[in-house]
Motif scaffolding. Structure first.
Motif, PDB file in Angstrom:
ATOM      1  N   ILE A 281       0.802  -1.224   0.000  1.00  7.14           N
ATOM      2  CA  ILE A 281       0.000   0.000   0.000  1.00  7.14           C
ATOM      3  C   ILE A 281       0.839   1.281   0.000  1.00  7.14           C
ATOM      4  O   ILE A 281       0.521   2.250  -0.691  1.00  7.14           O
ATOM      5  CB  ILE A 281      -0.989  -0.015   1.196  1.00  7.14           C
ATOM      6  CG1 ILE A 281      -1.935   1.182   1.112  1.00  7.14           C
ATOM      7  CG2 ILE A 281      -0.244  -0.061   2.527  1.00  7.14           C
ATOM      8  CD1 ILE A 281      -3.061   1.118   2.144  1.00  7.14           C
ATOM      9  N   LYS A 285       0.701   4.585  -2.548  1.00  8.03           N
ATOM     10  CA  LYS A 285       0.527   5.967  -2.080  1.00  8.03           C
ATOM     11  C   LYS A 285       1.618   6.872  -2.650  1.00  8.03           C
ATOM     12  O   LYS A 285       1.384   8.036  -2.967  1.00  8.03           O
ATOM     13  CB  LYS A 285       0.603   6.018  -0.555  1.00  8.03           C
ATOM     14  CG  LYS A 285      -0.594   5.479   0.182  1.00  8.03           C
ATOM     15  CD  LYS A 285      -0.360   5.642   1.695  1.00  8.03           C
ATOM     16  CE  LYS A 285      -1.495   5.075   2.502  1.00  8.03           C
ATOM     17  NZ  LYS A 285      -1.238   5.201   3.971  1.00  8.03           N
ATOM     18  N   ASP A 295      -0.733  -5.476   3.715  1.00 10.01           N
ATOM     19  CA  ASP A 295      -0.888  -4.426   4.713  1.00 10.01           C
ATOM     20  C   ASP A 295       0.169  -4.664   5.786  1.00 10.01           C
ATOM     21  O   ASP A 295       0.034  -5.562   6.621  1.00 10.01           O
ATOM     22  CB  ASP A 295      -2.295  -4.483   5.314  1.00 10.01           C
ATOM     23  CG  ASP A 295      -2.572  -3.312   6.253  1.00 10.01           C
ATOM     24  OD1 ASP A 295      -1.599  -2.766   6.824  1.00 10.01           O
ATOM     25  OD2 ASP A 295      -3.749  -2.958   6.424  1.00 10.01           O
ATOM     26  N   SER A 329      -4.600  -7.376  -1.010  1.00  3.11           N
ATOM     27  CA  SER A 329      -5.675  -6.466  -1.420  1.00  3.11           C
ATOM     28  C   SER A 329      -5.221  -5.620  -2.606  1.00  3.11           C
ATOM     29  O   SER A 329      -4.027  -5.354  -2.785  1.00  3.11           O
ATOM     30  CB  SER A 329      -6.067  -5.545  -0.255  1.00  3.11           C
ATOM     31  OG  SER A 329      -6.499  -6.303   0.855  1.00  3.11           O
ATOM     32  N   TYR A 331      -4.778  -2.195  -4.454  1.00  2.93           N
ATOM     33  CA  TYR A 331      -4.649  -0.767  -4.202  1.00  2.93           C
ATOM     34  C   TYR A 331      -4.345  -0.085  -5.529  1.00  2.93           C
ATOM     35  O   TYR A 331      -3.541  -0.579  -6.330  1.00  2.93           O
ATOM     36  CB  TYR A 331      -3.530  -0.483  -3.205  1.00  2.93           C
ATOM     37  CG  TYR A 331      -3.692  -1.207  -1.886  1.00  2.93           C
ATOM     38  CD1 TYR A 331      -4.652  -0.814  -0.958  1.00  2.93           C
ATOM     39  CD2 TYR A 331      -2.874  -2.293  -1.569  1.00  2.93           C
ATOM     40  CE1 TYR A 331      -4.810  -1.475   0.246  1.00  2.93           C
ATOM     41  CE2 TYR A 331      -3.024  -2.963  -0.359  1.00  2.93           C
ATOM     42  CZ  TYR A 331      -3.997  -2.553   0.545  1.00  2.93           C
ATOM     43  OH  TYR A 331      -4.141  -3.214   1.739  1.00  2.93           O
ATOM     44  N   ASN A 333      -3.713   3.891  -7.589  1.00  2.00           N
ATOM     45  CA  ASN A 333      -3.473   5.330  -7.500  1.00  2.00           C
ATOM     46  C   ASN A 333      -3.831   5.943  -8.849  1.00  2.00           C
ATOM     47  O   ASN A 333      -3.100   5.791  -9.839  1.00  2.00           O
ATOM     48  CB  ASN A 333      -2.011   5.616  -7.147  1.00  2.00           C
ATOM     49  CG  ASN A 333      -1.782   7.059  -6.775  1.00  2.00           C
ATOM     50  OD1 ASN A 333      -2.305   7.961  -7.414  1.00  2.00           O
ATOM     51  ND2 ASN A 333      -0.980   7.286  -5.752  1.00  2.00           N
ATOM     52  N   ALA A 352     -11.302  -1.974  -6.195  1.00  2.00           N
ATOM     53  CA  ALA A 352     -10.108  -1.874  -5.341  1.00  2.00           C
ATOM     54  C   ALA A 352     -10.487  -1.743  -3.870  1.00  2.00           C
ATOM     55  O   ALA A 352     -11.537  -1.196  -3.519  1.00  2.00           O
ATOM     56  CB  ALA A 352      -9.269  -0.682  -5.770  1.00  2.00           C
ATOM     57  N   SER A 353      -9.612  -2.222  -3.007  1.00  2.00           N
ATOM     58  CA  SER A 353      -9.813  -2.072  -1.565  1.00  2.00           C
ATOM     59  C   SER A 353      -9.634  -0.620  -1.152  1.00  2.00           C
ATOM     60  O   SER A 353     -10.312  -0.134  -0.245  1.00  2.00           O
ATOM     61  CB  SER A 353      -8.808  -2.941  -0.798  1.00  2.00           C
ATOM     62  OG  SER A 353      -9.030  -4.300  -1.056  1.00  2.00           O
ATOM     63  N   GLU A 354      -8.717   0.060  -1.845  1.00  2.00           N
ATOM     64  CA  GLU A 354      -8.479   1.468  -1.540  1.00  2.00           C
ATOM     65  C   GLU A 354      -7.947   2.161  -2.786  1.00  2.00           C
ATOM     66  O   GLU A 354      -7.098   1.618  -3.492  1.00  2.00           O
ATOM     67  CB  GLU A 354      -7.499   1.610  -0.383  1.00  2.00           C
ATOM     68  CG  GLU A 354      -7.500   2.970   0.269  1.00  2.00           C
ATOM     69  CD  GLU A 354      -6.864   2.967   1.649  1.00  2.00           C
ATOM     70  OE1 GLU A 354      -6.720   4.076   2.219  1.00  2.00           O
ATOM     71  OE2 GLU A 354      -6.515   1.886   2.145  1.00  2.00           O
TER      72      GLU A 354
END
Length: 362
Positions: A281, A285, A295, A329, A331, A333, A352-354
């Protein structure tokens, strides 16, 4: 007259003798009584101290050695302390923590481990493969347990046996990457891509074993793996630029030296107009397009729970098999996609999870 003088002398002598004997016996008795009182006081004091020690809460002293400074390893450290706290071992209450960062230098990692041993810590937490290997070597002739985290391949690093059991007073958690899931994700995003570039540090055994796994499965998804090895962080700019000119995308591992220079890798890829895929993750970012990643905060918590068992005497490190984090998971951007003019399928983004809409460079 002589008889009277003689009688007086005899009387005085007898009195002196009697008083002398009496004084001697009294001093002896007093000495015995005094010694008896001192012994009793000392015994009472010892008993009181023993009672205090018995009732006092145990304070643990640990050393945390982190190989490099970047988001995923920082999350491991934060999660590790959180895992200990959840088990009732909290810094500032019953836990004393020494923390050191090796700045991606193996020699420094060894020095840190030796220092922890000299200070007789109760446990060493080693974050990343090089620090885990250094800590194990330093503690080999001691009773100090080592709990590691973010070690991609404990078996290849000779920290565990093939069946997962420990090789000594050491255990921990592995951040083994979900290789096939990552390849499947890359194929979905880049249906026409043929070559995936991987930059890695030749001295990191975890990177070598992960690349071998990528090569094993790449053909199943129609990919060829193009690898480029470096020795130090100073090699990254030229190696990344050269690699970016030869491939359709770059896939970043959890290689500590490369992750420390992630912005350099991203710049080379952006200049070439190709995406970089991360492995967790924090890399997403920081500007990687996407990852089927781990994670590391949760990985750290899992590690802290193992360490708590060892500190409390519920288990020995050598009795615990290493553990892996099983959940990967997705992720994404979108800002990273925009930077190279790529449009992502909305259904893919929604799954996506995030999703991150900006790049937060470290």
């Amino acid at each position: 007259m002589k008889k009277k003088v003689l009688a007086v002398i005899l009387t005085l002598c007898m009195g002196a003798s009697l008083f002398g004997c009496g004084s001697k016996e009294t001093a002896s008795d007093a000495g015995k009584e005094e010694n008896s009182e001192v012994s009793a006081d000392a015994e009472d004091e010892e008993n009181a101290e023993a009672g205090e020690e018995e009732g006092a809460e145990v304070t643990y002293k640990i050393g945390i050695s982190q190989f490099a400074e970047h988001g995923s390893l920082d999350n491991c450290r934060e999660g590790f302390l959180e895992g200990l706290k959840e088990a009732g071992i909290e810094e500032g209450k019953n836990l004393e923590v020494m923390y050191d960062n090796a700045q991606a230098d193996t020699g420094t990692a060894s020095t840190i481990a030796d220092d922890y041993v000299s200070k007789n810590v109760d446990l060493i937490c080693a974050i990343a493969t090089p620090t885990a290997m250094a800590a194990y070597n330093s503690t080999m002739d001691t009773d100090i347990p080592v709990i590691y985290t973010a070690v991609s391949d404990p078996v290849a690093s000779q920290l565990a046996n093939e069946d997962g059991t420990s090789v000594g007073n050491i255990t921990g958690t592995s951040d083994k990457l979900p290789v096939t899931e990552q390849l499947e994700m890359i194929r979905e995003i880049l249906p026409d891509a043929k070559k995936i570039g991987i930059l890695y540090t030749t001295s990191e055994t975890n990177s070598e074993s992960t690349i071998a796994e990528y090569k094993e499965h790449a053909a199943e998804y129609g990919f060829e793996i193009v690898e480029s090895g470096i020795n130090t962080i100073a090699d990254v700019p030229l190696a990344a630029a050269d690699l970016a000119s030869k491939v359709d995308c770059i896939n970043n591992l959890t290689d500590n030296t490369v992750v420390s220079a992630l912005q350099t890798v991203l710049k080379a890829a952006n200049d070439a107009g190709i995406p970089v895929f991360g492995s967790e993750i924090e890399q997403v970012k920081s500007g990687c397009l996407a990852a089927m990643g781990l994670d590391y905060l949760e990985l750290g918590k899992q590690t802290g729970a193992m360490a708590a068992k060892v500190l409390k005497g519920e288990a020995k490190a050598e009795e615990l098999n290493f553990e892996t984090i099983t959940e990967a998971s997705l992720y994404i951007n979108t800002a990273a996609a925009d930077k190279i003019g790529m449009t992502l399928d909305q259904a893919f983004v929604d799954g996506a999870s995030e999703v991150f809409e900006e790049i937060v460079a470290e």
